[in-house]
Structure formats: C-alpha cells, structure tokens
Scaffold this motif. Structure first.
Motif, short mmCIF file in Angstrom:
data_model
loop_
_atom_site.label_atom_id
_atom_site.label_comp_id
_atom_site.label_asym_id
_atom_site.label_seq_id
_atom_site.Cartn_x
_atom_site.Cartn_y
_atom_site.Cartn_z
N LEU A 1 3.89 5.46 -5.76
CA LEU A 1 3.87 5.38 -7.23
C LEU A 1 2.76 6.25 -7.82
O LEU A 1 2.95 6.91 -8.85
CB LEU A 1 3.72 3.93 -7.68
CG LEU A 1 4.92 3.04 -7.42
CD1 LEU A 1 4.59 1.58 -7.76
CD2 LEU A 1 6.14 3.52 -8.20
N ARG A 2 1.60 6.27 -7.19
CA ARG A 2 0.51 7.13 -7.66
C ARG A 2 0.90 8.60 -7.57
O ARG A 2 0.63 9.39 -8.47
CB ARG A 2 -0.78 6.86 -6.87
CG ARG A 2 -1.44 5.57 -7.25
CD ARG A 2 -2.83 5.42 -6.64
NE ARG A 2 -3.37 4.12 -6.95
CZ ARG A 2 -3.93 3.77 -8.09
NH1 ARG A 2 -4.04 4.65 -9.05
NH2 ARG A 2 -4.38 2.55 -8.28
N ASP A 3 1.55 8.97 -6.47
CA ASP A 3 2.02 10.35 -6.30
C ASP A 3 3.05 10.70 -7.36
O ASP A 3 3.01 11.77 -7.97
CB ASP A 3 2.60 10.54 -4.89
CG ASP A 3 3.00 11.98 -4.63
OD1 ASP A 3 2.17 12.88 -4.88
OD2 ASP A 3 4.14 12.19 -4.19
N ASP B 1 0.81 -1.22 0.00
CA ASP B 1 0.00 0.00 0.00
C ASP B 1 0.84 1.27 0.00
O ASP B 1 0.53 2.23 -0.70
CB ASP B 1 -0.95 0.01 1.20
CG ASP B 1 -2.06 -1.02 1.07
OD1 ASP B 1 -2.30 -1.51 -0.05
OD2 ASP B 1 -2.68 -1.35 2.10
N ALA B 2 1.91 1.28 0.79
CA ALA B 2 2.77 2.47 0.85
C ALA B 2 3.44 2.72 -0.49
O ALA B 2 3.51 3.87 -0.97
CB ALA B 2 3.82 2.32 1.95
#
Length: 105
Positions: A11-13, A5-6
């Motif tokens: 990666l999304r950021d 999750d982290a």
C-alpha cells in the motif's frame, strides 16, 4: 481490517506511485489511517461508503492545505476526524443537525 506488513508495504508503494503519477510529490500517505477510514465508513454506512469517504476527505484536506495555514498532515487529520465523527453518528445525524457548526475544513 488488520493490515499485515507485506500489505502495508504494498500500500505504501502504491501510494507513492499514485503521488508521483498525480504530481503530488511531497505527499506522505499513511495507509493505516486511510484503510481505517474506509473500513469504518463501510461498516457504518454501507459497502461503498468507504471509497466516497476517502475521496471527499482527501479533497477536503487538499483544499484546506492549499487555502490556509494548515499543514497537509493537519488538514488530513482534521478531515479524517470529521469523517469518523460522522460515522459515529450514522446517517441520521450530521452537518444539518445541532453541534456541527465550524466542523468544515
């Protein structure tokens, strides 16, 4: 590779920052889809094939999305599916073999 999750958040950021910097503000990136593409290409072909696959798939998706009726997501999905198919067949198969007609973006 399993993304926790982290790392998924990181990666999304990163994808969001890249999209802003490159002025593609409406781009929504699915990190899991891209990391799977990279991992599969690297495992099937070689360690650096993942980066090449991601770049070429992204380029093909961008060209398809701006050059026809496909949505961006449809273009990305089609490009990723083509890379996965090529990974399944390995380096001895591909567009120069029978059965690859009409697989282009």
């Amino acid at each position: 590779m399993t993304v926790n999750d982290a790392e998924e958040l990181e990666l999304r950021d990163w994808a969001h920052k890249l999209a802003q910097a490159l002025q593609v503000l409406d781009l929504k990136v699915d990190p899991s889809q891209i990391t799977e593409l990279v991992d599969r290409s690297s495992d099937s072909i070689g360690p650096r094939a993942g980066a090449i696959s991601a770049f070429v798939a992204g380029y093909a998706a961008g060209a398809a999305a701006t050059d026809g009726p496909k949505s961006v997501q449809e273009a990305v999905d089609a490009a990723v599916a083509t890379v996965h198919r090529l990974c399944d067949e390995g380096t001895t198969a591909g567009p120069d073999r029978t059965g690859w007609a009409a697989t282009g973006q």
